[in-house]
Design a protein around this motif. Structure first.
Motif, PDB file in Angstrom:
ATOM      1  N   SER A   1      -1.614  17.484  -5.425  1.00 43.72           N
ATOM      2  CA  SER A   1      -0.227  17.137  -5.745  1.00 43.72           C
ATOM      3  C   SER A   1       0.711  17.597  -4.639  1.00 43.72           C
ATOM      4  O   SER A   1       1.656  16.882  -4.264  1.00 43.72           O
ATOM      5  CB  SER A   1       0.180  17.771  -7.084  1.00 43.72           C
ATOM      6  OG  SER A   1      -0.627  17.291  -8.143  1.00 43.72           O
ATOM      7  N   GLN A   2       0.463  18.791  -4.094  1.00 45.87           N
ATOM      8  CA  GLN A   2       1.294  19.303  -3.009  1.00 45.87           C
ATOM      9  C   GLN A   2       1.173  18.429  -1.766  1.00 45.87           C
ATOM     10  O   GLN A   2       2.165  18.132  -1.099  1.00 45.87           O
ATOM     11  CB  GLN A   2       0.890  20.744  -2.679  1.00 45.87           C
ATOM     12  CG  GLN A   2       1.767  21.405  -1.632  1.00 45.87           C
ATOM     13  CD  GLN A   2       1.338  22.833  -1.348  1.00 45.87           C
ATOM     14  OE1 GLN A   2       0.375  23.336  -1.919  1.00 45.87           O
ATOM     15  NE2 GLN A   2       2.059  23.496  -0.459  1.00 45.87           N
TER      16      GLN A   2
ATOM     17  N   LEU B   1       0.309  15.207  -1.668  1.00 53.68           N
ATOM     18  CA  LEU B   1       0.952  13.925  -1.935  1.00 53.68           C
ATOM     19  C   LEU B   1       2.469  14.047  -1.814  1.00 53.68           C
ATOM     20  O   LEU B   1       3.140  13.153  -1.277  1.00 53.68           O
ATOM     21  CB  LEU B   1       0.565  13.428  -3.324  1.00 53.68           C
ATOM     22  CG  LEU B   1      -0.898  12.989  -3.505  1.00 53.68           C
ATOM     23  CD1 LEU B   1      -1.223  12.839  -4.986  1.00 53.68           C
ATOM     24  CD2 LEU B   1      -1.172  11.687  -2.771  1.00 53.68           C
ATOM     25  N   ALA B   2       3.011  15.154  -2.291  1.00 53.51           N
ATOM     26  CA  ALA B   2       4.449  15.369  -2.191  1.00 53.51           C
ATOM     27  C   ALA B   2       4.870  15.527  -0.731  1.00 53.51           C
ATOM     28  O   ALA B   2       5.910  14.993  -0.307  1.00 53.51           O
ATOM     29  CB  ALA B   2       4.855  16.594  -3.003  1.00 53.51           C
TER      30      ALA B   2
ATOM     31  N   ASP C   1       4.125  11.231  -3.804  1.00 52.08           N
ATOM     32  CA  ASP C   1       3.720  11.798  -5.086  1.00 52.08           C
ATOM     33  C   ASP C   1       4.201  10.958  -6.257  1.00 52.08           C
ATOM     34  O   ASP C   1       3.618  11.023  -7.352  1.00 52.08           O
ATOM     35  CB  ASP C   1       4.212  13.239  -5.229  1.00 52.08           C
ATOM     36  CG  ASP C   1       5.701  13.371  -4.976  1.00 52.08           C
ATOM     37  OD1 ASP C   1       6.193  12.766  -4.010  1.00 52.08           O
ATOM     38  OD2 ASP C   1       6.372  14.095  -5.725  1.00 52.08           O
TER      39      ASP C   1
END
Length: 411
Positions: free
Chosen positions: A301-302, A304-305, A310
């Motif tokens: 998730s980090q 992708l952000a 994300d």
């Protein structure tokens, strides 16, 4: 962007040549000779990338492809290929029998014409069946030749660094020595959009190759149920958006930016054109990821952000053995454990049959692609692969197994 059909360069599919063999002399005046390495097994995909970038006389060899082209071609491969590990510019080649022969080959190059003495250097040597006894010694001899050339020409020598501005590559076969200047700098699979990593990563160019080998196309639902740090998800989203992988890297990260012939105007134009081809997604993409590990989900998730996508990729914590498919049909791609991670044969023997049962129970009408170094995988999961593609994950020989999951399929 691919060339028109009438002018598209011919790609020679195979030649009997040693791995990483140096480029042959190119007959077209005004063209430079280059060599691009890649993960073994992805050479045909690399050749397609090079031809699309304008490369000519593209020839596959085990572990890469040699080609001719202009500096625009070189820049385009660095910017747009998801498969290349780096792009090497051939600066000299000759037969040799000793370290002194290699020194003389390197010494005859006008290195001060290629780059400024203020740039630090490092020499990398790769050899196949070379008669030389010490690669460390021949590395030192090439370094000495470069420094001697600068000292004689301007009275100064470049510094040697573990993190150099200029990488010089020497490739040795049994009889031939070839010198290259690295135009890529850091390896091209380092896209520059990962902050958080996990153990046993899959390099981005191998992940991109697996996506292409699977036949997945943007718009088709994609699931990585063992997503780790999100490599497959990041590559798939980049492909869906038409995002050139080199756009996320700073100009200074490329080796060609430190060569004297660097054309900053051309590079700026190519980057601008590539950025203009990028699609702006207005809704989430049908790309899904999950992992049993909370830590892996957080890291993916980090990443992708950090890549700014994300909001386009769906990720959650889930157990592959229990989770449902996110769509009626699609493509599942995973890099499951195969000894390097789990280690014990009895753990694998218990896990793989459960994996096969889960696929048959929850993923009917899906295509499933699994990368594994364990040749027992098809038998243990109880499915017959439609394809087995040899690939290398670093030094580890693997197979990419493709399975069609049919509704009602039994062991």
């Amino acid at each position: 962007m691919s060339a028109p059909a009438a002018t598209r360069p011919r790609v020679v599919r195979k030649v009997p040549r040693a791995e990483g063999a140096p480029a042959a002399a190119l007959p077209r005046a005004g063209f430079e000779a280059f060599f691009a390495p890649c993960p073994r097994g992805l050479e045909p995909l690399l050749a397609e990338d090079i031809a699309a970038a304008g490369g000519r006389e593209v020839r596959q060899v085990p572990g890469g492809a040699e080609f001719g082209g202009s500096w625009e071609t070189c820049y385009r491969v660095n910017l747009g290929s998801r498969i290349a590990t780096r792009v090497l510019w051939r600066v000299a080649g000759a037969g040799y029998r000793s370290e002194d022969d290699v020194y003389r080959l390197a010494r005859q190059i006008d290195w001060p014409r290629l780059f400024d003495v203020r740039h630090s250097i490092r020499v990398h040597v790769t050899a196949i069946r070379s008669p030389l006894k010490s690669l460390e010694f021949v590395t030192l001899r090439v370094k000495d030749a470069v420094c001697d050339c600068f000292r004689d020409a301007i009275g100064q020598r470049p510094n040697v660094s573990a993190e150099p501005d200029i990488r010089i590559h020497l490739f040795l076969t049994a009889e031939q020595a070839t010198l290259y200047a690295d135009t890529s700098g850091d390896a091209l699979w380092q896209r520059g959009h990962k902050l958080a990593k996990v153990a046993a990563p899959l390099k981005e160019n191998l992940a991109a190759g697996i996506l292409r080998l699977s036949g997945w196309q943007p718009g088709v639902p994609l699931l990585d149920p063992m997503c780790g740090s999100g490599t497959f998800l990041l590559e798939a989203a980049g492909m869906a958006l038409g995002d050139a992988p080199g756009l996320s890297r700073d100009e200074r990260d490329f080796g060609f930016a430190r060569l004297r012939n660097y054309d900053a105007v051309l590079w700026k134009r190519l980057r601008s054109e590539a950025a203009g081809r990028r699609s702006a997604a207005m809704a989430p993409l049908p790309i899904f990821g999950s992992d049993l590990s909370d830590d892996a989900v957080a890291r993916a998730s980090q990443n992708l952000a950090y890549a700014g996508i994300d909001d386009l990729v769906t990720i959650e914590r889930a157990d592959l053995l229990l989770r449902a498919a996110p769509a009626a049909s699609g493509v599942l791609i995973a890099n499951p454990p195969y000894g390097e991670r789990l280690g014990e044969a009895d753990e694998l023997a218990a896990f793989y049959p459960r994996l096969g049962d889960a696929l048959k129970r929850n993923f009917a009408d899906w295509e499933c692609w699994l990368l594994s170094a364990d040749t027992r995988l098809p038998k243990l999961i109880g499915l017959k692969p439609k394809r087995k593609i040899p690939l290398f994950n670093g030094p580890l020989e693997c197979r990419l197994y493709g399975f069609d999951i049919v509704s009602g399929q039994h062991r």
